[in-house]
Design a protein around this motif. Sequence first.
Motif, PDB file in Angstrom:
ATOM      1  N   ALA A  33       0.831  -1.211   0.000  1.00 39.31           N
ATOM      2  CA  ALA A  33       0.000   0.000   0.000  1.00 39.31           C
ATOM      3  C   ALA A  33       0.863   1.257   0.000  1.00 39.31           C
ATOM      4  N   ASP A  34       0.243   2.319  -0.442  1.00 41.49           N
ATOM      5  CA  ASP A  34       0.901   3.626  -0.372  1.00 41.49           C
ATOM      6  C   ASP A  34       0.631   4.225   1.001  1.00 41.49           C
ATOM      7  N   VAL A  35       1.632   4.153   1.865  1.00 41.55           N
ATOM      8  CA  VAL A  35       1.528   4.720   3.203  1.00 41.55           C
ATOM      9  C   VAL A  35       2.596   5.809   3.302  1.00 41.55           C
ATOM     10  N   PRO A  36       2.155   7.058   3.499  1.00 43.40           N
ATOM     11  CA  PRO A  36       3.133   8.146   3.608  1.00 43.40           C
ATOM     12  C   PRO A  36       4.122   7.890   4.746  1.00 43.40           C
ATOM     13  N   ALA A  37       5.364   8.275   4.528  1.00 44.62           N
ATOM     14  CA  ALA A  37       6.420   8.044   5.519  1.00 44.62           C
ATOM     15  C   ALA A  37       6.071   8.647   6.886  1.00 44.62           C
ATOM     16  N   ALA A  38       5.363   9.758   6.896  1.00 47.33           N
ATOM     17  CA  ALA A  38       5.034  10.431   8.159  1.00 47.33           C
ATOM     18  C   ALA A  38       4.103   9.608   9.046  1.00 47.33           C
ATOM     19  N   ILE A  39       3.384   8.653   8.457  1.00 46.17           N
ATOM     20  CA  ILE A  39       2.475   7.839   9.279  1.00 46.17           C
ATOM     21  C   ILE A  39       2.751   6.347   9.128  1.00 46.17           C
ATOM     22  N   VAL A  40       3.985   6.021   8.793  1.00 46.05           N
ATOM     23  CA  VAL A  40       4.347   4.610   8.664  1.00 46.05           C
ATOM     24  C   VAL A  40       4.170   3.872   9.992  1.00 46.05           C
ATOM     25  N   TRP A  41       4.158   4.587  11.098  1.00 45.77           N
ATOM     26  CA  TRP A  41       3.942   4.010  12.427  1.00 45.77           C
ATOM     27  C   TRP A  41       2.513   3.511  12.616  1.00 45.77           C
ATOM     28  N   PHE A  42       1.569   4.061  11.882  1.00 46.21           N
ATOM     29  CA  PHE A  42       0.143   3.848  12.149  1.00 46.21           C
ATOM     30  C   PHE A  42      -0.287   2.379  12.091  1.00 46.21           C
ATOM     31  N   VAL A  43      -0.006   1.694  11.003  1.00 45.36           N
ATOM     32  CA  VAL A  43      -0.477   0.308  10.836  1.00 45.36           C
ATOM     33  C   VAL A  43       0.109  -0.625  11.895  1.00 45.36           C
ATOM     34  N   PRO A  44       1.436  -0.654  12.105  1.00 43.28           N
ATOM     35  CA  PRO A  44       1.939  -1.573  13.124  1.00 43.28           C
ATOM     36  C   PRO A  44       1.453  -1.251  14.537  1.00 43.28           C
ATOM     37  N   VAL A  45       1.347   0.024  14.890  1.00 36.64           N
ATOM     38  CA  VAL A  45       0.918   0.356  16.253  1.00 36.64           C
ATOM     39  C   VAL A  45      -0.551  -0.001  16.451  1.00 36.64           C
ATOM     40  N   LEU A  46      -1.387   0.185  15.421  1.00 32.99           N
ATOM     41  CA  LEU A  46      -2.794  -0.236  15.502  1.00 32.99           C
ATOM     42  C   LEU A  46      -2.880  -1.741  15.728  1.00 32.99           C
ATOM     43  N   LEU A  47      -2.123  -2.501  14.967  1.00 35.71           N
ATOM     44  CA  LEU A  47      -2.128  -3.961  15.115  1.00 35.71           C
ATOM     45  C   LEU A  47      -1.598  -4.384  16.482  1.00 35.71           C
ATOM     46  N   ILE A  48      -0.552  -3.731  16.946  1.00 38.63           N
ATOM     47  CA  ILE A  48       0.005  -4.068  18.262  1.00 38.63           C
ATOM     48  C   ILE A  48      -1.022  -3.794  19.353  1.00 38.63           C
ATOM     49  N   LYS A  49      -1.667  -2.638  19.297  1.00 33.34           N
ATOM     50  CA  LYS A  49      -2.654  -2.290  20.320  1.00 33.34           C
ATOM     51  C   LYS A  49      -3.769  -3.332  20.388  1.00 33.34           C
ATOM     52  N   LEU A  50      -4.295  -3.701  19.223  1.00 30.72           N
ATOM     53  CA  LEU A  50      -5.493  -4.543  19.212  1.00 30.72           C
ATOM     54  C   LEU A  50      -5.192  -6.035  19.284  1.00 30.72           C
ATOM     55  N   LEU A  51      -4.250  -6.514  18.488  1.00 30.46           N
ATOM     56  CA  LEU A  51      -4.018  -7.959  18.417  1.00 30.46           C
ATOM     57  C   LEU A  51      -3.026  -8.474  19.453  1.00 30.46           C
ATOM     58  N   LEU A  52      -2.037  -7.654  19.810  1.00 31.57           N
ATOM     59  CA  LEU A  52      -1.019  -8.116  20.761  1.00 31.57           C
ATOM     60  C   LEU A  52      -1.287  -7.657  22.187  1.00 31.57           C
ATOM     61  N   ALA A  53      -1.929  -6.539  22.359  1.00 31.60           N
ATOM     62  CA  ALA A  53      -2.207  -6.054  23.721  1.00 31.60           C
ATOM     63  C   ALA A  53      -3.631  -6.404  24.141  1.00 31.60           C
ATOM     64  N   HIS A  54      -4.619  -5.903  23.422  1.00 27.78           N
ATOM     65  CA  HIS A  54      -6.008  -6.080  23.877  1.00 27.78           C
ATOM     66  C   HIS A  54      -6.486  -7.534  23.835  1.00 27.78           C
ATOM     67  N   LEU A  55      -6.222  -8.221  22.763  1.00 24.86           N
ATOM     68  CA  LEU A  55      -6.795  -9.569  22.599  1.00 24.86           C
ATOM     69  C   LEU A  55      -6.024 -10.679  23.305  1.00 24.86           C
ATOM     70  N   GLN A  56      -5.009 -10.339  24.049  1.00 27.43           N
ATOM     71  CA  GLN A  56      -4.241 -11.348  24.776  1.00 27.43           C
ATOM     72  C   GLN A  56      -4.637 -11.308  26.253  1.00 27.43           C
ATOM     73  N   PRO A  57      -5.402 -12.325  26.734  1.00 25.59           N
ATOM     74  CA  PRO A  57      -5.879 -12.274  28.112  1.00 25.59           C
ATOM     75  C   PRO A  57      -4.779 -12.418  29.146  1.00 25.59           C
ATOM     76  N   GLU A  58      -3.792 -13.224  28.853  1.00 22.86           N
ATOM     77  CA  GLU A  58      -2.688 -13.468  29.780  1.00 22.86           C
ATOM     78  C   GLU A  58      -3.216 -13.686  31.199  1.00 22.86           C
ATOM     79  N   SER A  59      -2.356 -13.643  32.136  1.00 22.68           N
ATOM     80  CA  SER A  59      -2.827 -13.756  33.522  1.00 22.68           C
ATOM     81  C   SER A  59      -2.665 -12.397  34.162  1.00 22.68           C
ATOM     82  N   ALA A  60      -3.756 -11.881  34.653  1.00 26.55           N
ATOM     83  CA  ALA A  60      -3.738 -10.555  35.260  1.00 26.55           C
ATOM     84  C   ALA A  60      -3.392 -10.692  36.725  1.00 26.55           C
ATOM     85  N   SER A  61      -2.136 -10.430  37.041  1.00 29.94           N
ATOM     86  CA  SER A  61      -1.695 -10.548  38.435  1.00 29.94           C
ATOM     87  C   SER A  61      -2.010  -9.269  39.182  1.00 29.94           C
TER      88      SER A  61
END
Length: 183
Positions: A154-182
């Motif tokens: 995709a054409d993603v401007p260099a100024a927002i190249v952070w957007f796609v990976p950080v969105l995926l990290i927030k939702l798929l790696l942080a939010h959707l991982q229940p882990e054990s909440a100590s």
Amino acid sequence: MNISPALQRVDANLIGPDATTPDRLLGYGAATTGTLVAVAAGAHAGYSSWVLLVLGLVGFDLFGGATTNAMDAAKRWWYRPGQTSRHHFVFVALHIQPFVVAWTVPGFGWWTALATYLTVLVGAVVVLVAPPSLRRPAGFTVTTVASTVILTVADVPAAIVWFVPVLLIKLLLAHLQPESASR
């Protein structure tokens, strides 16, 4: 320190109802840093004040959310009794930032927004249907492959190249991982 009940509710929604002071410092620190990074990158690209405002808000949400959703306080809240996979999917689906970015940021097209949004939704389904032992690796697989494909094709401007990976990290790696909440 005496904080108004309204600010306490906002804080509980952003960080978690029983967040600690270090949680807050890290969460708001990440959100503030993300805002500064997003605005600085946008300013360097010559974006208008309106675009910088939107990027600042998106940066605050995504960078802060990637951090806070990984915290035990958030895990205890989002994975409390009664929360189902449907609740988690709806949380992911409500993240329409790809379309907000397409609407405001020059060069980030509607097709890129749609591809990003649908990839996040499909990724969420993959993570949510995976057996518990495979949820984390499934999240990492989708995040790494999707980030690479979207940023390569995709054409993603260099100024927002952070957007796609950080969105995926927030939702798929942080939010959707229940882990054990100590505690």
